[in-house]
Design an enzyme around this catalytic site. Structure first.
Site, PDB file in Angstrom:
ATOM      1  N   HIS A   1       8.956   3.454   6.876  1.00 39.37           N
ATOM      2  CA  HIS A   1       7.675   4.139   7.038  1.00 39.37           C
ATOM      3  C   HIS A   1       7.163   3.954   8.457  1.00 39.37           C
ATOM      4  O   HIS A   1       7.408   2.935   9.087  1.00 39.37           O
ATOM      5  CB  HIS A   1       6.628   3.636   6.033  1.00 39.37           C
TER       6      HIS A   1
ATOM      7  N   HIS B   1       3.556   3.888  10.509  1.00 40.92           N
ATOM      8  CA  HIS B   1       2.097   3.813  10.452  1.00 40.92           C
ATOM      9  C   HIS B   1       1.522   4.744  11.523  1.00 40.92           C
ATOM     10  O   HIS B   1       1.976   4.718  12.674  1.00 40.92           O
ATOM     11  CB  HIS B   1       1.609   2.398  10.772  1.00 40.92           C
TER      12      HIS B   1
END
Ligand code: AMP
Length: 141
Positions: free
Chosen positions: A105, A107
């Site tokens: 992922h 941010h």
């Protein structure tokens, strides 16, 4: 040390399978973006590929090539939605580097001059606030 295997039984894997909810901001065939439940600043969101990898180290370069333009699109939208001065993009690989969820992922964190970042994985935000923040970013897309 060799790269560890991806385990789809992680919290983002469960979000992808629809087993737990999220405040969705964006979705396409390959990508999902949703609000971070413990935001470091208002508008903090996460962008994940639908193809599982533990982190950047074991990701297929073709997956990264599709993902980064979406990170860019969401960074632009989040900056506009939160009238931010800048955007912090962060990505952690393995616990030693601060990774806590083992599905790749990125941010995306809008930043304003003079406003310090809250701690990583700090306080849980109210769901009503996260829903409103997701709407603001969606509206800016
Ligand atoms: P890291 O693995 O350290 O890059 O960070 C994982 C991030 O996921 C943290 O910022 C958490 O606040 C966030 N997080 C953990 N569980 C959830 C969840 N169910 N929905 C959205 N964000 C989450």
């Amino acid at each position: 040390m060799s790269v560890q295997a991806y385990d789809e039984n992680n919290i983002f894997g469960k979000i992808l399978k629809g087993e737990i909810p999220c405040h969705k901001v964006y979705e396409d065939e390959h990508t999902l973006a949703f609000m971070d439940v413990m935001p470091q600043a208002p508008g903090h969101l996460l962008v994940i590929p639908k193809t599982g990898s533990r982190n950047l180290l074991d990701a297929d370069p073709a997956v990264l090539a599709r993902l980064i333009p979406v990170v860019q699109k969401l960074a632009v939208a989040a900056k506009e939605a939160f009238e931010a001065d800048g955007v912090f993009i962060a990505q952690f690989n393995e616990p030693a580097a601060g990774q806590t969820v083992f599905h790749l992922h990125f941010h995306v964190i809008p930043r304003r001059e003079g406003e310090p970042l809250k701690p990583h994985t700090g306080k849980m935000e109210d769901h009503a606030v996260l829903a409103e923040h997701a709407r603001k970013v969606r509206d800016a897309l």
